[in-house]
Design an enzyme around this catalytic site. Structure first.
Site, PDB file in Angstrom:
ATOM      1  N   CYS A  46       0.460  -1.339   0.363  1.00 58.83           N
ATOM      2  CA  CYS A  46      -0.113  -0.045   0.684  1.00 58.83           C
ATOM      3  C   CYS A  46       1.271   1.286  -0.173  1.00 58.83           C
ATOM      4  O   CYS A  46       0.783   2.383   0.134  1.00 58.83           O
ATOM      5  CB  CYS A  46      -1.105   0.312   1.056  1.00 58.83           C
ATOM      6  SG  CYS A  46      -1.849  -0.837   0.827  1.00 58.83           S
ATOM      7  N   HIS A  70      -3.586   6.977   2.379  1.00 63.73           N
ATOM      8  CA  HIS A  70      -4.283   5.514   1.546  1.00 63.73           C
ATOM      9  C   HIS A  70      -5.293   5.059   2.430  1.00 63.73           C
ATOM     10  O   HIS A  70      -5.461   5.416   3.612  1.00 63.73           O
ATOM     11  CB  HIS A  70      -2.933   4.179   1.983  1.00 63.73           C
ATOM     12  CG  HIS A  70      -3.731   3.362   1.934  1.00 63.73           C
ATOM     13  ND1 HIS A  70      -3.804   2.898   0.848  1.00 63.73           N
ATOM     14  CD2 HIS A  70      -3.343   2.569   2.874  1.00 63.73           C
ATOM     15  CE1 HIS A  70      -4.687   1.667   0.569  1.00 63.73           C
ATOM     16  NE2 HIS A  70      -3.447   1.169   2.107  1.00 63.73           N
ATOM     17  N   ASN A 100     -10.924  -0.500   0.488  1.00 67.33           N
ATOM     18  CA  ASN A 100      -8.606  -0.017   0.396  1.00 67.33           C
ATOM     19  C   ASN A 100      -8.138  -0.754  -0.881  1.00 67.33           C
ATOM     20  O   ASN A 100      -8.661  -2.267  -1.222  1.00 67.33           O
ATOM     21  CB  ASN A 100      -7.795  -1.272   1.114  1.00 67.33           C
ATOM     22  CG  ASN A 100      -6.869  -1.168   1.944  1.00 67.33           C
ATOM     23  OD1 ASN A 100      -6.636  -0.925   0.027  1.00 67.33           O
ATOM     24  ND2 ASN A 100      -6.101  -1.376   2.507  1.00 67.33           N
TER      25      ASN A 100
HETATM   26  O1  UT7 Z   1      -3.266  -1.333   3.934  1.00 68.62           O
HETATM   27  C1  UT7 Z   1      -2.623  -2.035   4.400  1.00 68.62           C
HETATM   28  C2  UT7 Z   1      -3.555  -1.269   5.749  1.00 68.62           C
HETATM   29  N1  UT7 Z   1      -3.974  -2.196   6.952  1.00 68.62           N
HETATM   30  C3  UT7 Z   1      -4.797  -1.390   7.540  1.00 68.62           C
HETATM   31  O2  UT7 Z   1      -4.873  -0.195   7.645  1.00 68.62           O
HETATM   32  C4  UT7 Z   1      -5.840  -1.773   8.751  1.00 68.62           C
HETATM   33  C5  UT7 Z   1      -5.807  -1.098   9.187  1.00 68.62           C
HETATM   34  N2  UT7 Z   1      -6.501  -2.101  10.892  1.00 68.62           N
HETATM   35  C6  UT7 Z   1      -8.243  -1.548  10.482  1.00 68.62           C
HETATM   36  O3  UT7 Z   1      -8.126  -0.921   9.602  1.00 68.62           O
HETATM   37  C7  UT7 Z   1      -9.173  -2.140  11.520  1.00 68.62           C
HETATM   38  O4  UT7 Z   1      -8.406  -2.945  12.462  1.00 68.62           O
HETATM   39  C8  UT7 Z   1     -10.084  -3.732  10.657  1.00 68.62           C
HETATM   40  C9  UT7 Z   1     -10.779  -2.487  10.662  1.00 68.62           C
HETATM   41  C10 UT7 Z   1      -9.465  -4.623  10.541  1.00 68.62           C
HETATM   42  C11 UT7 Z   1     -10.456  -3.781  12.290  1.00 68.62           C
HETATM   43  O5  UT7 Z   1     -10.764  -3.028  12.892  1.00 68.62           O
HETATM   44  P1  UT7 Z   1     -10.985  -3.399  15.317  1.00 68.62           P
HETATM   45  O6  UT7 Z   1     -11.604  -2.229  15.173  1.00 68.62           O
HETATM   46  O7  UT7 Z   1      -9.443  -3.170  15.256  1.00 68.62           O
HETATM   47  O8  UT7 Z   1     -11.452  -4.811  15.298  1.00 68.62           O
HETATM   48  P2  UT7 Z   1     -10.935  -5.709  15.835  1.00 68.62           P
HETATM   49  O9  UT7 Z   1     -10.277  -6.411  14.977  1.00 68.62           O
HETATM   50  O10 UT7 Z   1     -10.481  -5.157  17.223  1.00 68.62           O
HETATM   51  O11 UT7 Z   1     -12.426  -7.255  16.226  1.00 68.62           O
HETATM   52  C12 UT7 Z   1     -13.600  -6.407  17.108  1.00 68.62           C
HETATM   53  C13 UT7 Z   1     -14.261  -7.086  17.179  1.00 68.62           C
HETATM   54  C14 UT7 Z   1     -13.667  -9.173  17.378  1.00 68.62           C
HETATM   55  O12 UT7 Z   1     -14.516  -9.663  17.985  1.00 68.62           O
HETATM   56  P3  UT7 Z   1     -14.115  -9.672  19.833  1.00 68.62           P
HETATM   57  O13 UT7 Z   1     -13.203 -10.086  18.795  1.00 68.62           O
HETATM   58  O14 UT7 Z   1     -14.152  -7.886  20.250  1.00 68.62           O
HETATM   59  O15 UT7 Z   1     -15.529 -10.737  20.144  1.00 68.62           O
HETATM   60  C15 UT7 Z   1     -13.631  -9.330  15.575  1.00 68.62           C
HETATM   61  O16 UT7 Z   1     -13.988 -10.880  15.559  1.00 68.62           O
HETATM   62  O17 UT7 Z   1     -14.783  -7.218  15.777  1.00 68.62           O
HETATM   63  C16 UT7 Z   1     -14.780  -9.151  15.416  1.00 68.62           C
HETATM   64  N3  UT7 Z   1     -14.607  -8.522  13.921  1.00 68.62           N
HETATM   65  C17 UT7 Z   1     -16.124  -8.320  13.067  1.00 68.62           C
HETATM   66  N4  UT7 Z   1     -17.403  -8.058  13.770  1.00 68.62           N
HETATM   67  C18 UT7 Z   1     -18.110  -8.624  12.692  1.00 68.62           C
HETATM   68  C19 UT7 Z   1     -13.553  -9.178  13.265  1.00 68.62           C
HETATM   69  N5  UT7 Z   1     -14.496  -8.683  11.766  1.00 68.62           N
HETATM   70  C20 UT7 Z   1     -16.006  -7.938  11.782  1.00 68.62           C
HETATM   71  C21 UT7 Z   1     -16.852  -8.304  11.177  1.00 68.62           C
HETATM   72  N6  UT7 Z   1     -17.553  -8.211  11.052  1.00 68.62           N
HETATM   73  N7  UT7 Z   1     -16.366  -8.287   9.400  1.00 68.62           N
END
Ligand code: UT7
Length: 323
Positions: free
Chosen positions: A120, A249, A279
């Site tokens: 990216c 990005h 993305n």
């Molecule tokens: O281009 C390369 C660069 N990449 C990035 O910049 C990505 C950077 N990271 C992010 O944008 C975020 O970390 C994400 C959008 C990928 C995830 O958001 P988050 O707020 O960090 O969520 P999390 O991974 O902490 O997950 C929170 C909860 C989890 O459940 P529990 O363990 O709290 O029960 C996940 O299992 O959300 C759950 N979860 C979802 N729920 C519904 C994860 N994905 C999903 C989903 N739908 N699609």
């Protein structure tokens, strides 16, 4: 090949173009494929829909060539004018390189073409690479394309990653000129974070799907991106308030908001179109840039900071004047 007018060693930005597949996949569609909701995706990322490649017509080469064609036309040039094509991609159609296919489709027979792989950060790294050839007088007209089809490498059962990515291509034409409009840049990488985001070779001529530690990559982005923007502004002798536009990005709206808050800049200056595209990796910055140029929002002499970040880990920023 050398630039015959070797007094022209400045980098000018003279055209942009972009292309995305026709097929749209909405959050509602995704909620029927994995255990997620429109509300979760929209509130955690800012993404509502994304364009997904549909067969050969949307290969990396075809999308890249479409974006390149538009950028060349908008620059008032023809493909024969192009000396160098840099294709920033991590999802090429051919491991040996896809830029040659783009050259062939465009009919840019005089150009030398190669791929640049920096995930990216690819567009920012490609811009800096392209500018070196112009600054040394080696090449005059450079087509820089960021193109990725990450939908090929997503595990469509993995709700943590499959909701994030979309496909597309964006391009700019850079030209040697008497004024240097690439005002400052900073590129960084940290291989210690390589395992946080990758598409690993798994043996037997195959790769694993994308794997990402979202929380760690998020923290890395929010901490590191402002640093490189500050550095490139410093080299440009400018302050944050001198910027007309900030194009990050397009990975997550919350990352953009965090950077905007950190700098205290007007949120209206922070370009965002991830709601429509998700993305798109190396394509996200040039797609956003082109959308703002075509809408007449970005105008000649506007000062723009861009910043990319992602796998590697890699991150970087550039500050430039449009035109
Ligand atoms: O281009 C390369 C660069 N990449 C990035 O910049 C990505 C950077 N990271 C992010 O944008 C975020 O970390 C994400 C959008 C990928 C995830 O958001 P988050 O707020 O960090 O969520 P999390 O991974 O902490 O997950 C929170 C909860 C989890 O459940 P529990 O363990 O709290 O029960 C996940 O299992 O959300 C759950 N979860 C979802 N729920 C519904 C994860 N994905 C999903 C989903 N739908 N699609």
């Amino acid at each position: 090949m050398t630039n015959p007018e070797s007094s022209l060693l400045g980098v000018c930005f003279i055209g942009s173009g972009s292309a995305v597949p026709d097929r749209v996949l909405t959050n509602i569609d995704l909620a029927q494929m994995v255990d997620t909701t429109d509300e979760w995706i929209a509130s955690r990322t800012g993404i509502h829909e994304r364009h997904i490649a549909d067969g050969e017509q949307d290969s990396v080469a075809n999308l890249a060539a479409k974006a390149g064609q538009k950028a060349i036309a908008n620059a008032g040039l023809t493909p024969q004018d192009i000396d160098l094509i840099i294709l920033a991609t991590s999802t090429g159609d051919d491991l040996f390189g896809t830029a040659g296919r783009v050259q062939k489709i465009l009919g840019a027979e005089r150009a030398v073409a190669f791929d640049l792989v920096a995930a990216c950060s690819g567009f920012v790294f490609g811009l800096v690479t392209a500018s070196q050839y112009i600054r040394t007088g080696a090449y005059k007209n450079v087509l820089l394309i960021g193109a990725d089809v990450l939908s090929r490498w997503v595990d469509w059962q993995d709700r943590r990653t499959c909701i994030l990515f979309g496909d597309g291509a964006g391009a700019v034409v850079l030209q040697a000129g008497s004024q240097n409009n690439l005002l400052g840049f900073e590129m960084r990488s940290d291989g210690k974070g390589n395992d946080l985001l990758n598409i690993n070779y798994s043996g037997r001529s195959t790769f694993e799907p994308i794997s990402m530690n979202g929380q760690e990559v998020y923290r890395f982005a929010v901490r590191r991106v402002p640093e490189v923007i500050e550095k490139s502004l410093h080299y440009a002798n400018l302050e944050v308030h001198d910027l007309d536009w900030l194009i990050l990005h397009q990975a997550n709206q919350r990352i953009i908001d965090a950077v905007v808050n950190r700098f205290g800049i007007d949120p209206a200056k922070a370009v965002s179109n991830m709601g429509k595209y998700g993305n798109t990796s190396a394509a996200s910055i040039p797609i956003a840039l082109d959308e703002w140029v075509q809408a007449g929002k970005i105008q000649s002499d506007h000062v723009i900071a861009i910043a990319g970040f992602g796998a590697g880990l890699s991150w970087g920023s550039a500050v430039f004047r449009w035109g």
